[in-house]
Each structure stands twice: as C-alpha cells, then as structure tokens.
Design an enzyme around this catalytic site. Sequence first.
Site, PDB file in Angstrom:
ATOM      1  CE  LYS A  23      -2.332   0.887   3.797  1.00 41.05           C
ATOM      2  NZ  LYS A  23      -3.419   0.746   4.790  1.00 41.05           N
ATOM      3  CB  CYS A  40       0.489  13.175  -8.088  1.00 44.22           C
ATOM      4  SG  CYS A  40       0.022  12.161  -9.509  1.00 44.22           S
ATOM      5  CB  CYS A  42      -3.035  11.507 -12.625  1.00 47.23           C
ATOM      6  SG  CYS A  42      -1.284  11.869 -12.916  1.00 47.23           S
ATOM      7  CB  CYS A  51       0.901  17.699  -9.142  1.00 50.91           C
ATOM      8  SG  CYS A  51       0.430  18.187 -10.810  1.00 50.91           S
ATOM      9  CG  HIS A  55      -2.453  16.623 -14.207  1.00 56.30           C
ATOM     10  ND1 HIS A  55      -1.544  17.159 -13.326  1.00 56.30           N
ATOM     11  CD2 HIS A  55      -3.031  17.660 -14.847  1.00 56.30           C
ATOM     12  CE1 HIS A  55      -1.580  18.486 -13.417  1.00 56.30           C
ATOM     13  NE2 HIS A  55      -2.472  18.812 -14.333  1.00 56.30           N
TER      14      HIS A  55
HETATM   15 FE1  FES Z   1      -0.661  13.559 -11.276  1.00 61.69          FE
HETATM   16 FE2  FES Z   1      -0.627  16.172 -11.704  1.00 61.69          FE
HETATM   17  S1  FES Z   1      -2.141  15.040 -10.731  1.00 61.69           S
HETATM   18  S2  FES Z   1       0.863  14.738 -12.222  1.00 61.69           S
END
Ligand code: FES
Length: 76
Positions: A23, A40, A42, A51, A55
């Site tokens: 996890k 982040c 994504c 981030c 994304h």
């Molecule tokens: Fe994953 Fe921006 S939300 S790189």
Amino acid sequence: SPCRSGARSNKRVNQKVRLNEAKVVDMIDIEDISEKAAFCRCWKSKNWPYCDGTHGEHNKECNDNVGPVVVSRKQK
Ligand code: FES
C-alpha cells in the site's frame, strides 16, 4: 494506449509508483509545506507524491479530467 495496456491488471489505478509495496502511503509534515503544495492524484507523476503536470498528458490520452489536490496555508 497507456490507459488500457500493460502487464498489470488494467483495473489498477497505480501502474508505476512503488509497485513493490502493499500500500502506497505518504506522510508529509505540514510544517514542511511553506505556502502551498500540489499532490498528484493521477498516479503518474515522476515527482510522487507531488504533481509534476503529467496529468495533462494522461487527460489527453485517456479523455480524463484528473488533477492534483492543492494544499495551501491561510494567510496570517
Ligand atoms: Fe498527477 Fe498532476 S495530478 S501529475
């Protein structure tokens, strides 16, 4: 496409971050966030857990609309 391919199950959200861990949990000390930090969501950032803009490519390739959560301090 990276949305569907890969040796791992394509039901997985996480295709690249610390795959050896059961996890993935990240602990961030709030005192280490100066003014704001973008985390982040994504799961494709190369600067995880922050981030790095990846994304944008993901959204284009996958017709998705994900983005970071931005944590910011109130002005004192
Ligand atoms: Fe994953 Fe921006 S939300 S790189």
